[in-house]
Design an enzyme around this catalytic site. Structure first.
Site, mmCIF file in Angstrom:
data_model
loop_
_atom_site.group_PDB
_atom_site.id
_atom_site.type_symbol
_atom_site.label_atom_id
_atom_site.label_comp_id
_atom_site.label_asym_id
_atom_site.label_seq_id
_atom_site.Cartn_x
_atom_site.Cartn_y
_atom_site.Cartn_z
ATOM 1 C CG ASN A 289 -1.790 1.200 1.339
ATOM 2 O OD1 ASN A 289 -2.254 1.725 0.334
ATOM 3 N ND2 ASN A 289 -2.015 1.684 2.552
ATOM 4 C CB SER A 290 1.157 4.226 0.440
ATOM 5 O OG SER A 290 1.585 5.561 0.320
ATOM 6 C CG ASN A 291 6.399 5.152 0.319
ATOM 7 O OD1 ASN A 291 5.938 5.873 -0.550
ATOM 8 N ND2 ASN A 291 7.243 5.589 1.229
#
Length: 671
Positions: A289-291
């Site tokens: 998720n995200s990074n």
């Protein structure tokens, strides 16, 4: 098809000691595992302690009461692990998704504690300078007949345990092993004043005592450190910002190493009657998720040994090599090119978001932007806004953000996102990309604990002792925040400081402009940062690996137009066998946070991330086709509460008006 390359170095065997507990031991591999250094192996019985909730049970996380330390000045490693695992979750946690929800049916299940073992290691070059943290969780019910591994690069800059209760639990429910990596980031904080650092298990020690067990020790000689502190006392260094390694450029490698580590360890643990696990007979899914989502995609781009079967990336923070053949069309608007680097859109955001808050008076956390008027005036004085009146300046700033690439659906999020400290994030990435040390104080910024007046102070001992469990990989955390060392009256917390050029309390516009120059300028520092940005840019060539990307249209933190949309477009050009399936979600922003004004207007992305994992699992295990790319339109609940009715499913046959099309570098997104 996967290859059997990885099995070759398993045949070498493991040479060296392996002991239980937290004592560090050195693993000496003759071939590809020479980078692997084992730390500890622990077992959890599923009664007093477990892999997912650290013995707390899901009820404790749903209640949101943070567990207390017996002695916050001297926490134990188990307490730090427990509090690192603890999560309040996003909206919908424990109801729509979570360890107590059967992901395959959506029904609530008994809050069973999952027994198994945890093995911790470092990936390092032998110096202790890299120390990329690795964690493997092997459930007691691991399926040796049809083995699977879920690889989770951790979101943000946080420690290994962050995503266990939000992503990793899904793999444990499927009787898969789950392997995590902090991607070379993690909660490595160096208190320069007391010369203490964080060990792999969160315990604070002097840098000398920790030695190569330290998550991060700043690369600064003692005499230089003392000289620096004489001028700038109480300063803090942390790994993502100050390692001088630009670790983002190695995210893909780190994820692949976490998979290699998992397969090696599973073979050490496997029953004698079962076959060796290798790339050919073990299903491997990478999910982040995200990074972590960006790292999952980078891993796919770097996977030349066929380790990975499937990728599921949520709102990926991914940056792409420039390619002017790419275009993204939504409605009547066409955006050319492969998006923007994180430093580009973050430094643009911190210029205009405070002023844009004037145009959204009812936005969440609008009242927290107390210097919005001053920022508008300063932008006008610098010629960065043309409007004469304050309301018109706010609208002009908002329009600039939209024209730069933010979706109109993000308008009401700019105020709250500025309140969530994007300047600290921009400084972190600028320092990381340019490989700047803590003593270089890029753009006049540093990090320190600050008192109520905003001036630097020694870090409270109880904060520092538990920072492994409380921080998200950098400032702000607790009293530690970003400091404007150029404040006219002396170093001051940036949000309370004044710009040195005009003496105004305008959120330090001078510092924001300095950060912006690092992206668009040609100074020596700018060239260093720009070179680092080029190192992290991906190709979008996944070699035909089955991939799902889910991303919210309203995301103002990692805008979809800078990341996932152009990734799909570039993949259609660079991948010889494009196999990326993109699901864009309306009414979904980045954090899924339980913040005022969020739940009433947005739904969290996490349920769709878990649904995408279920879809990928069925595809890889049973050959079920992946649904085509599409727009999905969840709706928030009127009372801020959610049930399954708010989350329409990902469809195998979406309506033509919701179908996303990608071909030869061009992506068409329905309104």
């Amino acid at each position: 098809m996967k290859s059997n390359v990885i099995v070759n170095f398993y045949a070498v065997g493991f040479i060296g000691l392996f002991i239980l507990g937290s004592t560090l031991v050195q693993a000496k591999e003759e071939n590809d595992l020479s980078w692997l250094r084992f730390i500890s192996e622990k077992s959890y019985d599923g009664k007093s302690n477990d892999l997912v909730t650290a013995g707390l049970g899901i009820e404790a996380m749903e209640n949101g009461v943070v567990p207390q330390f017996s002695d916050s000045l001297v926490p134990t490693s188990e307490e730090l692990r427990r509090n690192s695992i603890f999560t309040k979750g996003t909206a919908g946690f424990g109801v729509i998704y979570g360890p107590n929800v059967d992901a395959s049916t959506g029904s609530l299940v008994n809050n069973e504690l999952i027994a198994g073992s945890e093995i911790m290691a470092y990936a390092d070059n032998g110096s202790g300078d890299e120390n990329v943290s690795l964690l493997l969780q092997v459930p007691k019910r691991f399926d040796w007949e049809t083995p699977c591994v879920l690889a989770v690069p951790v979101a943000g800059s946080a420690s290994l345990f962050r995503d266990i209760a939000t992503i990793g639990y899904w793999g444990l429910q499927k009787n898969c092993a789950v392997t995590y990596t902090d991607k070379g980031l993690g909660n490595g904080f160096h208190d320069l004043e007391n010369d203490t650092v964080t060990r792999f298990d969160g315990i604070r020690l002097t840098a000398q005592d920790a030695g190569i067990d330290s998550l991060f020790t700043a690369d600064i000689a003692d005499d230089q450190r003392h000289s620096f502190l004489n001028n700038y006392p109480h300063r803090i260094a942390f790994k993502h910002a100050h390692s001088r390694q630009n670790p983002d450029a190695s995210w893909g490698r780190d994820v692949l190493r976490s998979i290699q580590f998992a397969l090696f360890q599973l073979n050490r643990l496997r029953p004698s009657e079962t076959d060796d696990l290798d790339a050919a007979n073990t299903m491997v899914i990478v999910a982040g998720n995200s990074n972590g989502g960006g790292a999952a995609l980078y891993a796919g781009e770097n996977d030349r040994e066929g380790l990975i079967d499937g990728i599921v990336a949520a709102q990926p923070q991914v940056q792409l090599r420039p390619d002017d053949r790419v275009s993204v069309v939504r409605g009547e608007r066409t955006i050319e090119g492969t998006g923007r680097s994180l430093m580009d859109y973050f430094t643009y955001a911190i210029l205009y978001q405070p002023c844009a808050a004037i145009a959204t008076p009812n936005a969440p956390m609008r009242q927290a932007i107390t210097q919005a008027e001053q920022r508008c005036h300063s932008l006008k004085e610098r010629g960065l806004l043309q409007a004469e009146t304050l309301p018109a300046q706010g609208l002009e700033a908002l329009e600039k953000l939209q024209m730069y690439g933010w979706e109109p659906e993000s308008d009401m999020l700019h105020a709250s996102h500025y309140a969530i400290a994007p300047t600290a994030t921009a400084v972190k990435y600028a320092s990381s990309h340019g490989r700047f040390g803590v003593e270089e104080r890029l753009c006049g910024y540093s990090f320190a604990s600050v008192n109520e007046q905003g001036t630097p102070q020694p870090v409270p001992k109880n904060e520092l002792a538990v920072i492994f469990a409380t921080a998200s990989g950098g400032a702000p955390v607790g009293s530690i925040d970003i400091v404007n060392d150029e404040n006219p009256s002396g170093p001051m917390k940036d949000a309370l400081s004044h710009s040195p050029s005009n003496g105004k309390q305008d959120y330090n516009l001078d510092g924001a402009l300095c950060l912006r120059e690092l992206v668009v300028g040609n100074s020596e520092n700018a060239l260093r940062v720009q070179a680092g940005i080029a190192e992290v840019q991906g190709s979008a060539d996944l070699g035909g690996t089955s991939t799902i990307i889910v991303h919210g249209r309203s995301d103002a933190r990692v805008p979809v137009g800078f990341t996932s949309r152009p990734y799909l477009a570039l993949n259609s050009l660079t991948d010889h066998q494009p196999n990326v399936h993109f699901y864009e979600l309306t009414n979904v922003e980045h954090f899924g946070a339980r913040l005022p004004g969020y739940a009433e207007n947005f739904v969290p992305i996490q349920p769709y991330h878990i649904d995408a994992l279920e879809i990928m699992y069925a595809h890889l295990r049973h050959g079920t086709p992946l649904p085509p790319s599409q727009v999905i339109r969840p709706m928030p609940g009127e009372d801020g509460e959610f049930d399954s009715a708010h989350f329409p499913p990902i469809l195998m046959e979406p309506h033509p008006s919701d179908t996303i099309r990608a071909s030869m570098g061009r992506v068409e997104i329905p309104d």
